[in-house]
Scaffold this motif. Structure first.
Motif, PDB file in Angstrom:
ATOM      1  N   GLN A 269       0.846  -1.194   0.000  1.00 59.19           N
ATOM      2  CA  GLN A 269       0.000   0.000   0.000  1.00 59.19           C
ATOM      3  C   GLN A 269       0.881   1.243   0.000  1.00 59.19           C
ATOM      4  N   ALA A 270       0.237   2.377  -0.255  1.00 66.59           N
ATOM      5  CA  ALA A 270       0.999   3.614  -0.414  1.00 66.59           C
ATOM      6  C   ALA A 270       1.566   4.096   0.922  1.00 66.59           C
ATOM      7  N   ASN A 271       2.746   4.648   0.842  1.00 64.88           N
ATOM      8  CA  ASN A 271       3.360   5.345   1.966  1.00 64.88           C
ATOM      9  C   ASN A 271       3.291   6.836   1.649  1.00 64.88           C
ATOM     10  N   PHE A 272       3.023   7.653   2.626  1.00 61.64           N
ATOM     11  CA  PHE A 272       2.761   9.051   2.290  1.00 61.64           C
ATOM     12  C   PHE A 272       3.273  10.009   3.354  1.00 61.64           C
ATOM     13  N   VAL A 273       3.540  11.236   2.869  1.00 61.34           N
ATOM     14  CA  VAL A 273       3.772  12.398   3.720  1.00 61.34           C
ATOM     15  C   VAL A 273       2.914  13.524   3.151  1.00 61.34           C
ATOM     16  N   LYS A 274       2.071  14.116   4.002  1.00 60.03           N
ATOM     17  CA  LYS A 274       1.187  15.190   3.558  1.00 60.03           C
ATOM     18  C   LYS A 274       1.432  16.421   4.408  1.00 60.03           C
ATOM     19  N   VAL A 275       1.684  17.539   3.732  1.00 53.61           N
ATOM     20  CA  VAL A 275       1.942  18.805   4.409  1.00 53.61           C
ATOM     21  C   VAL A 275       0.892  19.809   3.961  1.00 53.61           C
ATOM     22  N   VAL A 288       1.095  18.246   9.430  1.00 48.80           N
ATOM     23  CA  VAL A 288       1.974  17.283   8.766  1.00 48.80           C
ATOM     24  C   VAL A 288       1.516  15.890   9.182  1.00 48.80           C
ATOM     25  N   GLU A 289       1.312  15.023   8.178  1.00 50.12           N
ATOM     26  CA  GLU A 289       0.828  13.669   8.438  1.00 50.12           C
ATOM     27  C   GLU A 289       1.666  12.688   7.637  1.00 50.12           C
ATOM     28  N   ASN A 290       2.040  11.587   8.243  1.00 50.51           N
ATOM     29  CA  ASN A 290       2.806  10.570   7.527  1.00 50.51           C
ATOM     30  C   ASN A 290       2.364   9.178   7.941  1.00 50.51           C
ATOM     31  N   SER A 291       2.469   8.251   6.997  1.00 52.12           N
ATOM     32  CA  SER A 291       2.213   6.850   7.316  1.00 52.12           C
ATOM     33  C   SER A 291       3.398   6.308   8.106  1.00 52.12           C
ATOM     34  N   LYS A 292       3.132   5.365   8.973  1.00 53.82           N
ATOM     35  CA  LYS A 292       4.193   4.806   9.797  1.00 53.82           C
ATOM     36  C   LYS A 292       3.910   3.342  10.072  1.00 53.82           C
ATOM     37  N   GLU A 293       4.896   2.687  10.621  1.00 53.27           N
ATOM     38  CA  GLU A 293       4.763   1.292  11.004  1.00 53.27           C
ATOM     39  C   GLU A 293       4.887   1.182  12.510  1.00 53.27           C
ATOM     40  N   ASN A 294       4.342   0.117  13.052  1.00 49.96           N
ATOM     41  CA  ASN A 294       4.448  -0.079  14.497  1.00 49.96           C
ATOM     42  C   ASN A 294       5.895  -0.150  14.942  1.00 49.96           C
ATOM     43  N   CYS A 295       6.699  -0.839  14.167  1.00 46.10           N
ATOM     44  CA  CYS A 295       8.138  -0.882  14.430  1.00 46.10           C
ATOM     45  C   CYS A 295       8.780   0.183  13.567  1.00 46.10           C
ATOM     46  N   VAL A 296       9.072   1.350  14.149  1.00 48.33           N
ATOM     47  CA  VAL A 296       9.518   2.511  13.382  1.00 48.33           C
ATOM     48  C   VAL A 296      10.940   2.310  12.896  1.00 48.33           C
ATOM     49  N   LYS A 297      11.145   2.606  11.611  1.00 48.68           N
ATOM     50  CA  LYS A 297      12.487   2.571  11.037  1.00 48.68           C
ATOM     51  C   LYS A 297      12.861   3.981  10.612  1.00 48.68           C
ATOM     52  N   LEU A 298      14.055   4.374  10.897  1.00 47.67           N
ATOM     53  CA  LEU A 298      14.515   5.701  10.500  1.00 47.67           C
ATOM     54  C   LEU A 298      15.080   5.639   9.095  1.00 47.67           C
ATOM     55  N   THR A 299      14.658   6.525   8.230  1.00 47.37           N
ATOM     56  CA  THR A 299      15.209   6.588   6.880  1.00 47.37           C
ATOM     57  C   THR A 299      16.515   7.361   6.868  1.00 47.37           C
ATOM     58  N   GLU A 300      16.826   8.089   7.965  1.00 48.26           N
ATOM     59  CA  GLU A 300      18.067   8.834   8.058  1.00 48.26           C
ATOM     60  C   GLU A 300      18.657   8.609   9.448  1.00 48.26           C
ATOM     61  N   LYS A 301      19.955   8.620   9.531  1.00 50.25           N
ATOM     62  CA  LYS A 301      20.621   8.457  10.818  1.00 50.25           C
ATOM     63  C   LYS A 301      20.479   9.703  11.667  1.00 50.25           C
ATOM     64  N   HIS A 302      20.540  10.837  11.028  1.00 47.38           N
ATOM     65  CA  HIS A 302      20.463  12.092  11.763  1.00 47.38           C
ATOM     66  C   HIS A 302      19.511  13.031  11.040  1.00 47.38           C
ATOM     67  N   GLY A 303      19.025  14.018  11.764  1.00 48.78           N
ATOM     68  CA  GLY A 303      18.175  15.019  11.113  1.00 48.78           C
ATOM     69  C   GLY A 303      17.283  15.696  12.114  1.00 48.78           C
ATOM     70  N   GLY A 304      17.062  17.005  11.933  1.00 48.14           N
ATOM     71  CA  GLY A 304      16.174  17.743  12.812  1.00 48.14           C
ATOM     72  C   GLY A 304      16.790  18.011  14.166  1.00 48.14           C
ATOM     73  N   ASP A 331      -0.699   3.358  12.541  1.00 49.22           N
ATOM     74  CA  ASP A 331      -0.201   3.462  11.175  1.00 49.22           C
ATOM     75  C   ASP A 331      -0.083   4.899  10.679  1.00 49.22           C
ATOM     76  N   ILE A 332      -0.433   5.883  11.516  1.00 53.76           N
ATOM     77  CA  ILE A 332      -0.379   7.289  11.097  1.00 53.76           C
ATOM     78  C   ILE A 332       0.198   8.134  12.223  1.00 53.76           C
ATOM     79  N   TYR A 333       1.064   9.053  11.850  1.00 51.29           N
ATOM     80  CA  TYR A 333       1.598  10.042  12.800  1.00 51.29           C
ATOM     81  C   TYR A 333       1.244  11.417  12.264  1.00 51.29           C
ATOM     82  N   LYS A 334       0.622  12.242  13.109  1.00 50.49           N
ATOM     83  CA  LYS A 334       0.142  13.535  12.626  1.00 50.49           C
ATOM     84  C   LYS A 334       0.388  14.604  13.671  1.00 50.49           C
TER      85      LYS A 334
END
Length: 341
Positions: A269-275, A288-304, A331-334
């Protein structure tokens, strides 16, 4: 915009203090009355009256009038409250004591003023003085915290800053090395250069036009789109009304960074980020809303700089002017951020 009425923020220690005042008042004055029952009722009436006037003064008149420099209106309402309260209080005491003289405020006016109005005035003024001192201490602490955090941020910036001229010259060199047919790579490098220029030269002031912050967010989102395939939906919607006001620089980017860091990686299914950015009724709203998984994986080591630091920054920069609501579902973080403008 955490402007809850004062009675919703009433704390236990307030009640304990007023109980102590009641106890001391009763012990000192109960012998003045013919019975302990009358002494109890009159003491309770006086303490309740004093507490009510102090809270009205401290949580309504001072914030709404005195702090807004409406000094004459504050003084008139304050004095009127003292007189009205004194008249009502003496009338009630007269009924408790069955004393007709106390029901007539005009009788022995000088005595009434000396025994009731003037002490009432000084007691309520003392309560207001405590409020002013406490507010001043809190303001000084907030200013100290802001100065400290600003100094730490500037120091961190200086430590991480490299020679900007060398950096931009290097970017220009890389830009011309990229094949002219590779328009996407050239455009990405150009956006990165604009973002870097914004951070180095424009984001150092206290506030900036919101249009510049939006351009910075757009460039960041466009760069993130290049990293994602068709299984990732990225939306950026900004209403035309979001313009012509100032905002603290780099205030919104941590929320967008966080969304891309924690985006899901589902294959079925689609993964999304909506601003979404909008403005209505004197409020700037940023969601800001994004799809997420119960076991969160970071796409970046650092940021923010972390949502905890963002919350602290908002408390310092926009006290009682903002609202931040975070929804963390399976499944959603907003996040929904509202700011008075």
């Amino acid at each position: 915009m955490h402007n809850a009425p004062f009675f919703l923020r009433y704390k236990l220690h307030h009640l304990l203090i007023w109980m102590l005042v009641f106890g001391l008042w009763y012990m000192l004055r109960y012998e003045d009355y013919s019975s302990q029952e009358r002494a109890f009722k009159i003491t309770l009436l006086k303490v309740a009256d004093l507490a009510l006037l102090i809270y009205i003064t401290n949580y309504m008149l001072i914030p709404q009038l005195l702090y807004k420099k409406k000094y004459l209106l504050f003084g008139l309402i304050f004095i009127a409250l003292i007189f009205c309260s004194s008249i009502i209080k003496m009338s009630l005491i007269g009924k408790i004591l069955n004393n007709d003289q106390l029901l007539n405020f005009g009788a022995n006016l000088k005595v009434r003023l000396y025994d009731n109005v003037i002490p009432h005035f000084f007691l309520v003024t003392a309560g207001a003085a405590i409020k002013l001192v406490v507010d001043q201490i809190r303001l000084q602490k907030k200013m100290t915290d802001m100065a400290k955090e600003k100094a730490e941020a500037e120091l961190s910036f200086l430590k991480s800053q490299i020679n900007p001229h060398f950096l931009f010259n290097s970017i220009n060199s890389v830009y011309f090395l990229i094949d002219k047919n590779n328009a996407d790579a050239r455009q990405a490098l150009h956006k990165f250069s604009d973002m870097l220029r914004y951070q180095l030269y424009e984001a150092n002031g206290e506030k900036i036009p919101v249009e510049k912050e939006i351009d910075y967010l757009k460039d960041y989102v466009d760069l993130q789109k290049l990293r994602k395939d068709e299984n990732y939906l990225v939306e950026f919607n900004c209403a035309p009304e979001v313009k012509d006001f100032f905002i603290e620089p780099l205030l919104l980017i941590p929320f967008v960074e966080n969304a891309f860091k924690h985006i899901s990686h589902k294959t079925n299914q689609a993964n999304f980020v909506k601003v979404h950015l909008s403005r209505h009724n004197g409020l700037f709203e940023f969601a800001v809303e994004n799809s997420k998984e119960n076991c969160v994986k970071l796409t970046e080591k650092h940021g923010g700089i972390g949502l905890t630091n963002v919350k602290r920054r908002l408390q310092l920069l926009y006290p009682n002017q903002h609202e931040l609501v975070i929804e963390n579902k399976d499944d959603i973080y907003k996040i929904n951020f509202k700011l008075k403008i």
